[in-house]
Design an enzyme around this catalytic site. Structure first.
Site, PDB file in Angstrom:
ATOM      1  NE  ARG A 176      -3.756  -2.495   0.065  1.00 18.22           N
ATOM      2  CZ  ARG A 176      -3.373  -3.544  -0.395  1.00 18.22           C
ATOM      3  NH1 ARG A 176      -2.280  -3.543  -0.947  1.00 18.22           N
ATOM      4  NH2 ARG A 176      -4.081  -4.709  -0.382  1.00 18.22           N
ATOM      5  CB  SER A 256      -9.544  -1.415   3.116  1.00 22.48           C
ATOM      6  OG  SER A 256     -10.143  -2.732   2.481  1.00 22.48           O
ATOM      7  CD  GLU A 357      -5.581   1.344   1.725  1.00 19.34           C
ATOM      8  OE1 GLU A 357      -5.791   1.167   0.504  1.00 19.34           O
ATOM      9  OE2 GLU A 357      -5.780   0.370   2.256  1.00 19.34           O
TER      10      GLU A 357
END
Length: 367
Positions: A176, A256, A357
């Site tokens: 990520r 998410s 995130e």
């Protein structure tokens, strides 16, 4: 921006000025105030020209694609929103190369690749947002990451305003993350992917998707037809509210919200001993680290689906604990309060710090 600059930008072929749009209109969370102005760019040439003029005027910019990874503050924001609406996609069926403009809807790109019988990104079906955002945060799901197939990206350097293709190896891609994340040094204009040409998926991992596809743990390097895999992924994501549907508040989210934490084995052992569940998800993460499941930690810390319950303006999805959702009229402050409650609760229970995130604009989880 002053009127003369606005006129100069409006004169660029492929540019449209928008004085009415808000970040609630531009993000999948449907939260956020109003930019000072917005510049919609339909071509790469228009995008490059507009950004150069705005940078030369030293104006604060926010580059917006699909808006699926943004948490934006309420109220008026002192920023110019540059909205990428470029959407060309080209596919070379012989060598499996796919090139997509940054503004192309990511799931449309996946759909086109599957229709063409190309494999490699079918596990990334249903992920909201634009193609240009995928290398920035190295989007991934079900054992696949964009870095697995990314060959290069076309970048606009914000300092020199030169356009060039940059190899994926120069982006420091990891879980990520890329060195494009949390920086304004460059704008992604296009991406190039190397896909498989035999009609089959990339090798699949055993797990939730593997069980759906009847894959055995003993099956080495399992592959399935790309359309079969895409259909299975979309079914799984829809069941979790992770495919954007305008009428479903469970999908009014940034996907998410927390990354799966990478921890030392000793901390993973401590979590295991505290919970005592033999099926606790933990996976090797390289460099002697382990990856834990953020959703699993959230649930075991006492936060259930739909928390804090009916009537809340912002809540966990009723289908999936890793999605923080807008129930219809949430403000950024409502989402921040929920995110902080979840993060602090997991830290207090397990000693594990969850990292958000999304990119935060004008607000942070500690506000």
């Amino acid at each position: 921006m002053d009127s003369s600059l606005a006129q100069e930008i409006a004169a660029i072929d492929g540019v449209e000025l928008d004085s009415e749009v808000t970040f609630a209109d531009l993000t999948t969370l449907r939260i956020g105030g109003k930019p000072r102005s917005a510049v919609r760019c339909q071509t790469t040439e228009a995008l490059v020209s507009a950004i150069k003029l705005l940078d030369d005027a030293s104006l604060p910019l926010l580059i917006v694609g699909g808006g699926s990874n943004l948490v934006v503050a309420d109220g008026d924001l002192d920023v110019i929103a540059v909205i990428i609406e470029t959407d060309d996609v080209s596919i070379n069926l012989t060598d499996g190369l796919l090139t997509a403009d940054a503004g192309a809807v990511w799931d449309d790109v996946v759909h086109l690749s599957v229709d063409a019988g190309l494999g490699g990104i079918e596990c990334l079906s249903g992920i909201p947002g634009s193609a240009g955002a995928t290398p920035v945060q190295n989007v991934g799901a079900y054992g696949t990451e964009v870095s697995d197939v990314l060959t290069r990206v076309q970048l606009l350097d914000r300092t020199t305003h030169q356009v060039s293709w940059v190899d994926a190896s120069e982006l420091d891609l990891s879980y990520r993350y890329s060195n494009l994340k949390f920086t304004n040094r460059a704008v992604v204009l296009a991406i190039e992917l190397q896909l498989l040409t035999d009609g089959l998926s990339a090798p699949l991992r055993f797990g939730e998707l593997g069980r759906r596809l009847a894959i055995s743990e003993a099956e080495p390097h399992p592959r399935r037809p790309v359309r079969m895999v895409r259909d299975a992924v979309l079914e799984l994501r829809r069941a979790k509210g992770m495919v954007v549907e305008h009428t479903d508040h469970d999908t009014w989210s940034a996907g998410s919200f927390f990354t799966n934490p990478i921890v030392d084995p000793a901390l993973a052992d401590a979590v295991f001993e505290k919970v005592g569940e033999p099926t606790m998800p933990r996976f090797p993460a390289g460099d002697g680290k382990e990856k834990l499941s953020a959703a699993w930690l959230i649930e075991r810390a006492g936060f259930k689906k739909g928390h804090p319950g009916a009537g809340a303006k912002a809540s966990l999805s009723t289908k999936h604990t890793l999605a923080l959702t807008n129930r219809g009229d949430a403000r950024a402050s409502d989402l921040v309060a929920l995110a902080k409650e979840i993060r602090d609760g997991v830290l207090e229970t397990f000693g594990v710090t969850l990292v958000p995130e999304p990119v935060w604009i004008g607000i942070s989880i500690d506000d």
